[in-house]
Structures are given as structure tokens and as C-alpha cells.
Scaffold this motif. Sequence first.
Motif, short mmCIF file in Angstrom:
data_model
loop_
_atom_site.label_atom_id
_atom_site.label_comp_id
_atom_site.label_asym_id
_atom_site.label_seq_id
_atom_site.Cartn_x
_atom_site.Cartn_y
_atom_site.Cartn_z
N LYS A 33 35.16 38.86 74.41
CA LYS A 33 35.56 39.25 75.57
C LYS A 33 36.97 39.34 75.57
O LYS A 33 38.08 39.46 76.21
CB LYS A 33 34.93 39.05 76.64
CG LYS A 33 33.87 39.29 76.43
CD LYS A 33 32.51 39.01 77.72
CE LYS A 33 30.82 39.56 77.34
NZ LYS A 33 30.60 39.17 79.28
N ASN A 34 36.91 37.89 75.19
CA ASN A 34 38.81 37.81 75.15
C ASN A 34 39.80 38.52 74.15
O ASN A 34 40.65 38.80 74.35
CB ASN A 34 39.26 36.20 75.15
CG ASN A 34 40.33 35.42 74.63
OD1 ASN A 34 41.31 36.32 75.65
ND2 ASN A 34 40.85 34.59 73.93
N ASP A 40 43.13 45.57 75.24
CA ASP A 40 43.76 46.47 75.81
C ASP A 40 44.89 46.10 76.82
O ASP A 40 45.35 47.07 76.69
CB ASP A 40 42.55 46.19 77.56
CG ASP A 40 40.62 46.97 76.88
OD1 ASP A 40 40.70 47.52 76.28
OD2 ASP A 40 40.03 46.04 77.33
N ASN A 41 45.43 44.82 76.61
CA ASN A 41 46.91 44.78 77.69
C ASN A 41 47.48 45.04 76.43
O ASN A 41 48.87 44.94 76.68
CB ASN A 41 46.88 43.50 77.45
CG ASN A 41 45.66 43.26 79.28
OD1 ASN A 41 45.78 43.89 80.34
ND2 ASN A 41 45.34 41.96 79.48
N GLU A 45 50.50 40.23 69.27
CA GLU A 45 50.44 38.98 68.75
C GLU A 45 49.47 37.79 69.02
O GLU A 45 48.49 37.25 68.46
CB GLU A 45 51.69 37.93 68.81
CG GLU A 45 52.66 38.72 68.47
CD GLU A 45 54.33 38.34 68.91
OE1 GLU A 45 54.03 37.26 69.30
OE2 GLU A 45 54.96 38.47 68.28
N ASN A 46 48.92 37.76 70.53
CA ASN A 46 47.69 37.02 71.01
C ASN A 46 46.38 37.36 70.09
O ASN A 46 45.43 37.34 70.03
CB ASN A 46 47.73 36.56 72.41
CG ASN A 46 48.96 35.87 72.87
OD1 ASN A 46 49.43 34.99 72.00
ND2 ASN A 46 49.69 36.08 73.85
N ALA A 47 46.52 39.20 70.36
CA ALA A 47 45.41 38.90 69.88
C ALA A 47 44.93 39.57 68.30
O ALA A 47 43.57 38.88 68.04
CB ALA A 47 45.60 40.73 70.14
N GLN A 48 45.93 38.74 67.50
CA GLN A 48 45.53 38.58 66.07
C GLN A 48 45.54 37.03 66.49
O GLN A 48 44.12 36.89 65.59
CB GLN A 48 46.99 39.31 65.09
CG GLN A 48 47.56 40.42 65.07
CD GLN A 48 48.49 40.26 64.46
OE1 GLN A 48 49.44 39.28 64.44
NE2 GLN A 48 48.85 41.47 63.40
N ILE A 86 45.95 49.42 68.10
CA ILE A 86 47.13 48.60 68.26
C ILE A 86 47.91 48.09 67.56
O ILE A 86 49.49 47.79 67.93
CB ILE A 86 46.36 47.75 69.56
CG1 ILE A 86 46.16 46.52 68.79
CG2 ILE A 86 45.87 47.67 69.99
CD1 ILE A 86 46.23 44.76 69.60
N THR A 87 48.11 47.58 65.79
CA THR A 87 48.80 47.29 65.71
C THR A 87 49.88 48.46 64.28
O THR A 87 51.07 48.54 64.36
CB THR A 87 48.79 46.48 64.57
OG1 THR A 87 47.28 46.80 63.65
CG2 THR A 87 48.40 44.94 65.30
#
Length: 88
Positions: A33-34, A40-41, A45-48, A86-87
Motif C-alpha cells: 500500500k505504501n 499515485d503521488n 525515487e521513493n517508489a523505487q 511512472i518512470t
Amino acid sequence: MPNIKSAIKRVKTGDKRRAHNATLKTAMRSAVKNFEVLVDNKDVENAQAAFVLASKKLDKAASKGIIHKNVASRQKSRLAKKLNSITA
């Protein structure tokens, strides 16, 4: 409630195992979920980093038998598709 000593022990160990499995499953779901929130935002970088963590949690749950290995593989594939969207 069981009367035999070994059956009493099996109930206790089952309860411990269930509680442990629940914590692993909750951590796995939270990691996924995180990751999805970060996607979604559009925080690449944080998603990776979150993808690596979520993949690790899914693999761990699959290796422990909490979820089936094909379920873990399917979820990792879907998360990777979201990350690539997204990338790119």
C-alpha cells in the motif's frame, strides 16, 4: 478445549504461529500500500525504494507459506508495471 497434553501444546503453538503469520501478512500489505501511494503521488525515487521493500516482503511471505508463490509473483509483476508506468 483439549484435555491431552500434546493437544494443548498444539493449540498454543497454533496460536503463536497464527499471530506471527498475521504480523508478516500485515507488514506485507502495508509495504504494498505504501508503494501504491507513492506511485499515485508520482514520487519515482521513493517508489523505487518502496518497490524493493514490497518485493522483499512478498518473497518472504511466499517462502514462509503465508501466500502462494504464484500470488507473490503476480503481485510483484503488477507492482513493476505500475513503477514502469511512472518512470517511463
